[in-house]
Scaffold this motif. Structure first.
Motif, PDB file in Angstrom:
ATOM      1  N   PRO A  20       2.105  -4.521   3.231  1.00 30.24           N
ATOM      2  CA  PRO A  20       1.728  -3.180   2.780  1.00 30.24           C
ATOM      3  C   PRO A  20       2.623  -2.138   3.448  1.00 30.24           C
ATOM      4  CG  PRO A  20       0.075  -4.048   4.277  1.00 30.24           C
ATOM      5  CD  PRO A  20       1.064  -5.142   4.040  1.00 30.24           C
ATOM      6  N   CYS A  23       0.134   3.791   1.322  1.00 32.97           N
ATOM      7  CA  CYS A  23      -0.984   3.951   0.392  1.00 32.97           C
ATOM      8  C   CYS A  23      -1.063   5.426   0.014  1.00 32.97           C
ATOM      9  CB  CYS A  23      -2.286   3.492   1.030  1.00 32.97           C
ATOM     10  SG  CYS A  23      -3.743   3.758  -0.023  1.00 32.97           S
ATOM     11  N   VAL A  74      -6.421  -0.443   5.592  1.00 35.49           N
ATOM     12  CA  VAL A  74      -5.810   0.870   5.391  1.00 35.49           C
ATOM     13  C   VAL A  74      -6.874   1.941   5.639  1.00 35.49           C
ATOM     14  CG1 VAL A  74      -4.623   2.379   3.751  1.00 35.49           C
ATOM     15  CG2 VAL A  74      -4.261  -0.104   3.645  1.00 35.49           C
ATOM     16  N   ALA A  89      -6.219   4.635  -5.659  1.00 35.26           N
ATOM     17  CA  ALA A  89      -5.364   4.261  -4.529  1.00 35.26           C
ATOM     18  C   ALA A  89      -4.239   3.367  -5.033  1.00 35.26           C
ATOM     19  CB  ALA A  89      -6.168   3.529  -3.463  1.00 35.26           C
ATOM     20  N   ILE A  91      -1.379   1.080  -3.477  1.00 33.91           N
ATOM     21  CA  ILE A  91      -0.880   0.478  -2.242  1.00 33.91           C
ATOM     22  C   ILE A  91       0.491  -0.107  -2.558  1.00 33.91           C
ATOM     23  CG2 ILE A  91      -1.227  -1.283  -0.475  1.00 33.91           C
ATOM     24  CD1 ILE A  91      -4.251  -0.903  -0.907  1.00 33.91           C
ATOM     25  N   CYS A 118       4.459  -1.690  -6.448  1.00 32.92           N
ATOM     26  CA  CYS A 118       3.116  -1.159  -6.415  1.00 32.92           C
ATOM     27  C   CYS A 118       2.178  -2.133  -7.100  1.00 32.92           C
ATOM     28  CB  CYS A 118       3.083   0.183  -7.113  1.00 32.92           C
ATOM     29  SG  CYS A 118       1.452   0.930  -7.135  1.00 32.92           S
TER      30      CYS A 118
END
Length: 118
Positions: A20, A23, A74, A89, A91, A118
């Protein structure tokens, strides 16, 4: 329903070559009631999933990521208690998790940036 101004999103990355990266949380106001002519006039054509109003951005140094099992956490901290409406959202993931600055802040980070999905 979001209660308070802090929310934690958790998940897992499938595959060991992704991590990740960022975000972005978008806000869209609650829909209003419309009559049929207004709907036909204002809402014909494609529907766009996201608004342009960013409610929060979480950088990699704020994300907890376990490279062993791919799990992540997150923390989303809204500046104020969120208003009624929809929140989306996104991420972003990036290949080569070892190159993602989880430990310390890095100036000039691009989002989505090279090698991000994404």
């Amino acid at each position: 329903e979001i209660v308070g101004s802090d929310v934690t999103l958790t998940g897992s990355v499938i595959g060991e070559k992704m991590g990740p990266y960022c975000c972005v949380v978008y806000y869209e106001p609650a829909p209003a009631s419309y009559d049929v002519p207004t709907l036909n006039d204002q809402f014909s054509g494609p529907y766009f999933d996201f608004s342009d109003e960013k409610a929060a951005v979480v950088w990699p140094w704020e994300i907890t990521f376990n490279k062993e099992d791919g799990s992540f956490s997150v923390p989303v901290n809204f500046a104020t208690v969120p208003a009624a409406g929809s929140y989306y959202a996104q991420i972003f993931l990036k290949s080569d998790p070892d190159s993602i600055p989880y430990e310390e802040k890095e100036e000039g980070l691009e989002v989505p940036g090279p090698k991000a999905v994404c």
